[in-house]
Write a protein that holds these residues in place. Sequence first.
Motif, PDB file in Angstrom:
ATOM      1  N   LYS A  12       0.812  -1.206   0.000  1.00  0.00           N
ATOM      2  CA  LYS A  12       0.000   0.000   0.000  1.00  0.00           C
ATOM      3  C   LYS A  12       0.852   1.264   0.000  1.00  0.00           C
ATOM      4  O   LYS A  12       0.457   2.279  -0.579  1.00  0.00           O
ATOM      5  N   THR A  29       1.412   9.680   4.702  1.00  0.00           N
ATOM      6  CA  THR A  29       1.696   8.260   4.875  1.00  0.00           C
ATOM      7  C   THR A  29       3.154   8.064   5.254  1.00  0.00           C
ATOM      8  O   THR A  29       4.048   8.647   4.635  1.00  0.00           O
ATOM      9  N   VAL A  44      -3.408   6.170  11.980  1.00  0.00           N
ATOM     10  CA  VAL A  44      -4.048   4.934  11.539  1.00  0.00           C
ATOM     11  C   VAL A  44      -2.968   3.918  11.216  1.00  0.00           C
ATOM     12  O   VAL A  44      -2.074   4.184  10.404  1.00  0.00           O
ATOM     13  N   LYS A  46      -1.947   0.405   9.529  1.00  0.00           N
ATOM     14  CA  LYS A  46      -2.445  -0.491   8.488  1.00  0.00           C
ATOM     15  C   LYS A  46      -1.408  -1.556   8.167  1.00  0.00           C
ATOM     16  O   LYS A  46      -0.264  -1.233   7.857  1.00  0.00           O
ATOM     17  N   GLY A  53     -10.275  -4.643   5.516  1.00  0.00           N
ATOM     18  CA  GLY A  53     -10.314  -3.764   6.676  1.00  0.00           C
ATOM     19  C   GLY A  53      -9.732  -4.364   7.933  1.00  0.00           C
ATOM     20  O   GLY A  53      -9.764  -3.731   8.994  1.00  0.00           O
ATOM     21  N   VAL A  56      -6.884  -2.553  10.673  1.00  0.00           N
ATOM     22  CA  VAL A  56      -6.802  -1.098  10.510  1.00  0.00           C
ATOM     23  C   VAL A  56      -7.288  -0.466  11.809  1.00  0.00           C
ATOM     24  O   VAL A  56      -8.471  -0.517  12.141  1.00  0.00           O
ATOM     25  N   PRO A 151     -11.078  -0.139  15.812  1.00  0.00           N
ATOM     26  CA  PRO A 151     -11.047  -0.144  14.348  1.00  0.00           C
ATOM     27  C   PRO A 151     -11.799   1.055  13.805  1.00  0.00           C
ATOM     28  O   PRO A 151     -12.767   1.518  14.402  1.00  0.00           O
ATOM     29  N   VAL A 153     -12.776   1.293  10.328  1.00  0.00           N
ATOM     30  CA  VAL A 153     -13.136   0.975   8.954  1.00  0.00           C
ATOM     31  C   VAL A 153     -14.648   0.873   8.784  1.00  0.00           C
ATOM     32  O   VAL A 153     -15.394   0.721   9.753  1.00  0.00           O
TER      33      VAL A 153
END
Length: 255
Positions: A12, A29, A44, A46, A53, A56, A151, A153
């Motif tokens: 990602k 990011t 966040v 990941k 999801g 996350v 979470p 998501v």
Amino acid sequence: YTHKSHIFEQDKLQISKILEEAGIPIPKTMTVDEYLAESDERVVLKPKGLSLGLGVLYVDRPTIEYFIGKRGPRIPLLNYPPTLDPEDFILQEFIETPGDRFTSYRIFTVGDEILGGVLTTSRYTKTESETGAKKNKRFYERLPKAFGTYPIVSNVAVGGIQIGLSHRYYGRLLERNQQILRDHGIDPDDRDIPEPLKELAQSAGRELTKHGVVIAGQDWLQDREGNFHFLEANINAGWNIFRTLFFGGKKKLVV
């Protein structure tokens, strides 16, 4: 037909950097090392390799320092290994979405052509997610109580609900879903993908095509000021496009 591309095996973080360089807005990011060197904000977390999801989470710096690289408690449902390698994760700026639920857009593209899209919303409110409400029966949704995080998501795979934007279905649009649309500046009686998001999704689709991803399910967030931020591209969209847009979604009827 689902094209397998040379960025299929990339993570990602790499895909985000490719699109950011092309001018697509994304949340800030970072790698774990970059975050630890420059930030104390809640962010966040990941996993690079998980989907649907899973894993996350909204976390703070002490939680990251404790779990990443250390032998923390195993979380089988999230497929986390006993020892967490910093290279297996990315960290992103937290984007506060409109309304009282976590939401995201899924826009399906072939090249720069938009096939359609949905707004996905978490089953529970933000407060219920943050506090680990008792009615959240799944272990994944009780994480706040167990680990002091939660979470964020809206994925259908973890109980989210899809609201159709481009394709209509028979049935009454629930008042709850009408309000979610209004919170996002969308008229419940004249639903469509917001024009700024269409333009961004087309630009992202063109860039993904350059790297071999012709068919994609693009995930986007809308912030409280109405700006859109690219999250990731599902490059195995395939049959899910038709299930989502034409056959009532993956689990429940999309209204």
